[in-house]
Write an enzyme that holds these catalytic residues in place. Structure first.
Site, PDB file in Angstrom:
ATOM      1  N   TYR A 288       0.861  -1.303   0.029  1.00  0.00           N
ATOM      2  CA  TYR A 288      -0.049   0.095   0.039  1.00  0.00           C
ATOM      3  C   TYR A 288       1.039   1.408  -0.089  1.00  0.00           C
ATOM      4  CZ  TYR A 288      -4.009   3.054   1.125  1.00  0.00           C
ATOM      5  OH  TYR A 288      -5.112   3.767   1.056  1.00  0.00           O
ATOM      6  N   TYR A 338      -5.325   5.696  -7.564  1.00  0.00           N
ATOM      7  CA  TYR A 338      -5.610   5.385  -6.083  1.00  0.00           C
ATOM      8  C   TYR A 338      -7.045   5.331  -5.932  1.00  0.00           C
ATOM      9  CZ  TYR A 338      -5.611   5.970  -1.088  1.00  0.00           C
ATOM     10  OH  TYR A 338      -6.001   5.779   0.268  1.00  0.00           O
TER      11      TYR A 338
END
Length: 383
Positions: A288, A338
């Site tokens: 992440y 994103y």
């Protein structure tokens, strides 16, 4: 003998919409397109779906999605909190449901219009959550501000530099340059561009921050037995974990004795405990990356290097294809899109199918992580 999730279920379908700064379709429409694409990828009819899992931050819900795609009776549904920390947990919840007979075909998804939508922290009409009451009055208004503070602490304690953060940004951008679906496709990044870019929240510059994206993604989870009859090569959920450390308090994590020991450390202990292999056997990782600094923190938390060694780990092309640990091979949140980390799951599946645009040769194991700095989750996938 205790029950285990180990390889009992598999991801058999993935789908996504295009990614862009602005898409005209609604979040519901984008969600349905991604879900239908994932079901088609698996060769499964929408009427067979009986389980859903999503984020609490998801604006669409299983009631409307089930009606829109034509699902049958739904016997399991769940939501996971903490933004990007919930990505891998949505798959874990479906795996648990399928493995225990609560459902047979599960769908997880994330649909988001962040590129064209409002910023959550601009809403002043609702009472701040408890962590925000301790930080926002003092100028930590955005996630970038909170992670900037942790980054400065990390740089002070362990000698990390902006060159180390650039290594992360560059690895993600290089992979996006190979991925036609990425927002940063064919848009190279140089050290000069990075060092000369504007501050977002010092020491984090423009290229240390994730993109702002409209788009949606989805995955389909079934039992390992059924997976053998699906259209695509199954990718097995080998292990899954969530992590919320004692005395955790949001991204700044200042109630703990050590704010740099974040949720990844808690999730990792449980993840590796339930796996047949360790960090040294991971062929590729999707970590992440809402901010570059989360990568070295996660490398340490998940055991790829020692405490304080995450920045140095990035040196010498270690995060590139052919390096010690190739990461975020579609570009990640920094350079592909994103969407709260869900694109990392889909890319993990592609790597183990052998269909990535930046394929790691003979990849058979993949770690996927959710947001470090918030209560988090992780998956170990294997082919």
């Amino acid at each position: 003998m205790a029950a285990t999730l180990k390889d009992a279920t598999a991801i058999v379908g993935i789908g996504q919409t295009p990614f862009a700064k602005q898409l005209h379709a609604s979040e519901k429409t984008l969600a349905c397109r991604a879900i239908v694409a994932a079901l088609d990828d698996a060769g499964i009819r929408p009427s067979e779906v009986d389980a859903f899992a999503s984020y609490t931050m998801e604006e669409t819900d299983e009631v409307e999605i089930a009606k829109a795609i034509g699902a049958g009776d739904v016997t399991f549904f769940s939501q996971v909190g903490y933004g990007g920390g919930g990505s891998c947990a949505t798959i874990a919840h479906l795996a648990l449901a399928v493995a225990t007979g609560q459902a047979t075909v599960g769908v997880a998804w994330r649909s988001r219009k962040r590129g064209s939508g409002p910023r959550p922290w601009r809403n002043t009409r609702t009472q701040l959550p408890t962590p925000g009451q301790w930080t926002r009055p003092y100028g930590l208004l955005r996630p970038a501000d909170e992670i900037a503070m942790l980054t400065r602490r990390y740089m002070h304690e362990y000698g990390a530099t902006r060159d180390h953060l650039f290594n992360v940004a560059l690895a993600c951008r290089n992979r996006a340059n190979q991925n036609p679906a990425a927002m940063m496709y064919e848009r190279p990044l140089t050290r000069e561009m990075y060092m000369g870019s504007r501050w977002i929240s010092e020491p984090l510059c423009l290229f240390d921050n994730c993109l702002e994206t409209d788009g949606a993604l989805a995955c389909v989870v079934v039992s390992a037995q059924r997976a053998r009859d699906c259209r695509r090569r199954p990718v097995y959920v080998h292990a899954a974990a969530q992590g919320l450390p004692a005395q955790h308090h949001g991204m700044v994590n200042y109630w703990t004795d050590d704010p740099l020991t974040g949720p990844s450390w808690t999730a990792a202990r449980h993840l590796w405990k339930n796996a047949d292999f360790g960090p040294q056997h991971v062929d590729v990782a999707q970590i992440y990356d809402a901010f570059t600094a989360l990568i070295p923190l996660s490398l340490e938390g998940y055991g790829f290097c020692g405490r304080g060694e995450g920045a140095a780990f990035s040196e010498g092309g270690a995060l590139e294809i052919g390096g010690r640990l190739p990461i975020n091979t579609a570009g990640g949140g920094l350079s592909e899109a994103y969407v709260h980390g869900f694109n990392l799951i889909n890319e993990g599946v592609r790597q183990l199918r052998g269909s990535s645009t930046a394929q790691v040769p003979d990849a058979s194991t993949c770690l996927v992580t959710a947001g470090e700095g918030v209560p988090t989750s992780a998956l170990l996938l294997r082919s």
